[in-house]
Design an enzyme around this catalytic site. Structure first.
Site, PDB file in Angstrom:
ATOM      1  N   PRO A 179      78.802 -79.524 -40.008  1.00  0.00           N
ATOM      2  CA  PRO A 179      77.511 -79.981 -39.476  1.00  0.00           C
ATOM      3  C   PRO A 179      76.980 -79.213 -38.272  1.00  0.00           C
ATOM      4  O   PRO A 179      76.912 -79.722 -37.152  1.00  0.00           O
ATOM      5  CB  PRO A 179      77.792 -81.446 -39.132  1.00  0.00           C
ATOM      6  CG  PRO A 179      79.238 -81.477 -38.801  1.00  0.00           C
ATOM      7  CD  PRO A 179      79.878 -80.466 -39.713  1.00  0.00           C
ATOM      8  N   CYS A 180      76.525 -78.011 -38.524  1.00  0.00           N
ATOM      9  CA  CYS A 180      75.931 -77.189 -37.469  1.00  0.00           C
ATOM     10  C   CYS A 180      74.667 -77.833 -36.911  1.00  0.00           C
ATOM     11  O   CYS A 180      74.287 -77.557 -35.769  1.00  0.00           O
ATOM     12  CB  CYS A 180      75.658 -75.777 -37.978  1.00  0.00           C
ATOM     13  SG  CYS A 180      74.758 -75.698 -39.533  1.00  0.00           S
ATOM     14  N   HIS A 181      74.042 -78.713 -37.680  1.00  0.00           N
ATOM     15  CA  HIS A 181      72.832 -79.388 -37.197  1.00  0.00           C
ATOM     16  C   HIS A 181      73.132 -80.335 -36.041  1.00  0.00           C
ATOM     17  O   HIS A 181      72.226 -80.711 -35.305  1.00  0.00           O
ATOM     18  CB  HIS A 181      72.144 -80.141 -38.344  1.00  0.00           C
ATOM     19  CG  HIS A 181      72.952 -81.263 -38.903  1.00  0.00           C
ATOM     20  ND1 HIS A 181      73.942 -81.052 -39.840  1.00  0.00           N
ATOM     21  CD2 HIS A 181      72.946 -82.592 -38.640  1.00  0.00           C
ATOM     22  CE1 HIS A 181      74.497 -82.216 -40.146  1.00  0.00           C
ATOM     23  NE2 HIS A 181      73.922 -83.159 -39.426  1.00  0.00           N
TER      24      HIS A 181
END
Length: 177
Positions: free
Chosen positions: A140-142
């Site tokens: 989850p880079c977001h």
């Protein structure tokens, strides 16, 4: 050179058509958006330098596709169980593993992520590794934001990053009712 065959699925989501790549062992290799398909291919080439990668489109839904559909329907935690297979450098894999430890609905700054992996001065390198992540949402880079809580770059567009963060915050608030 023997090609490595991966399956490519197209999945409808509230954010547009998602491209999902799995291998024969059903491990997730890449996720991107149809409007960023060129980047998907670029990230795969970078991940698997020197290997010939072949994508075969399939309509048979993988476990990863079913999990992503459940995620978008509100079962946010389901993505934590997905098995992924990543290329990249040792440092990138270290950052990506740390990304998977960020709880849904609780964004973290790049600086805090660098500190978490024991490299407090590597904030820019953490940002670059974050941007090279081939498996968005599941890795989850977001969930990584600027030090002032601002939204900073997201390969799928800031509108998608905002939607994902809101979706996860909503899920978290319902979990704590």
């Amino acid at each position: 050179m023997t090609p490595h065959h991966f399956q490519l699925e197209k999945v409808s989501t509230p954010l547009g058509q998602m491209l999902l790549v799995t291998d024969d062992q059903q491990r997730l290799r890449a996720i991107d958006w149809q409007d960023y398909e060129a980047r998907l291919h670029l990230l795969l080439r970078r991940q698997y330098k020197g290997l010939s990668i072949s994508l075969r489109e399939t309509t048979q839904a993988s476990a990863a596709t079913r999990a992503m559909q459940a995620y978008f329907e509100g079962e946010v935690g389901v993505i934590d169980t997905l098995e992924v297979a990543l290329g990249g450098t040792d440092f990138q894999r270290q950052v990506w593993a740390a990304l998977r430890s960020i709880p849904a609905g609780q964004p973290l700054s790049y600086g805090a992520l660098a500190l978490q992996i024991g490299r407090p001065s590597a904030v820019r390198a953490v940002g670059l590794a974050n941007g090279a992540n081939p498996i968005s949402i599941v890795v989850p880079c977001h969930r990584v934001i600027g030090s002032n809580a601002s939204l900073t770059g997201y390969g799928g567009g800031l509108h998608r990053k905002q939607w994902l963060l809101d979706h996860e915050a909503d899920w978290l608030s319902k979990c704590h009712l």
